[in-house]
Enzyme design. Structure first.
Site, PDB file in Angstrom:
ATOM      1  N   HIS A  31      11.377 -71.634  -3.524  1.00  0.00           N
ATOM      2  CA  HIS A  31      10.820 -72.466  -2.376  1.00  0.00           C
ATOM      3  C   HIS A  31      11.323 -72.102  -1.166  1.00  0.00           C
ATOM      4  CE1 HIS A  31       8.848 -76.351  -1.143  1.00  0.00           C
ATOM      5  NE2 HIS A  31       9.986 -76.586  -0.440  1.00  0.00           N
ATOM      6  N   ASP A  91       8.771 -79.286  -7.260  1.00  0.00           N
ATOM      7  CA  ASP A  91       9.918 -78.953  -6.574  1.00  0.00           C
ATOM      8  C   ASP A  91      11.356 -79.943  -7.185  1.00  0.00           C
ATOM      9  OD1 ASP A  91       8.862 -76.768  -5.081  1.00  0.00           O
ATOM     10  OD2 ASP A  91       8.102 -78.234  -3.549  1.00  0.00           O
TER      11      ASP A  91
END
Length: 187
Positions: free
Chosen positions: A104, A145
């Protein structure tokens, strides 16, 4: 032999970096590149290295076992998400516990979640006048996430940095760290 399947939706620079990193490794093999975008540059990058590819629709990912069956057919032992923009279905998460790794472009838990990818993240970081950003490599779970963090690296943001400059800094971190962290997970 560890067999890596890479999911990507875009240009595939991280995917190619991973492929190159493991190309001469006798105990790790990138066996498959999968994409939800038929025109994604990552498919060309994979073919350059003679790595098989699979293109699937969002519905095929969500509502069928096609993708899961192909992962089994190629005997994938670890899945790497390298710029893949869709949520991984629970069936695949259950079949690959703690074996799906994502990168990420921010320091999670900041700037994560649905819609937070690529330039969306970098624009938000600049808009909020953050002093630093970076990358987070984490395991994938059923929430965007939110999986366990494996590794983070940061870089400073200057007051006059544009989102594009921030993106360049973050991409440099990705290139340096992503393949190495994957290798450390495998070992």
């Amino acid at each position: 032999m560890t067999r890596i399947a890479i999911f990507a939706s875009g240009s595939g620079s991280n995917a190619e970096n991973i492929i190159r990193h493991f190309i001469d490794n006798e105990s790790v093999d990138v066996v498959l590149v999968l994409s939800n975008k038929p025109n994604a540059l990552v498919l060309e990058r994979a073919q350059k290295y003679l790595i098989p590819t699979l293109v699937f629709t969002n519905d095929q990912l969500k509502n069928s076992s096609i993708v899961n069956d192909v992962l089994k057919e190629y005997n994938a032992s670890i899945i790497v998400l390298a710029g893949f923009l869709l949520k991984i279905p629970e069936l695949i998460i259950q079949n690959y516990p703690n074996s799906i790794v994502n990168i990420h472009p921010a320091l999670l838990p900041k700037y994560g979640g649905k819609g937070m990818y690529g330039m969306n993240v970098h624009r938000a970081v600049v808009q909020n006048q953050e002093k630093e950003t970076g990358i987070t490599i984490h395991y994938v779970n059923e929430h965007y996430d939110e999986g366990a963090i494996i590794f983070q690296a940061s870089c400073a943001i200057d007051a006059n940095d544009t989102p594009e400059l921030v993106q360049n800094k973050v991409q440099q971190l990705e290139a340096i760290h992503f393949p190495r962290v994957i290798e450390s997970i495998i070992q």
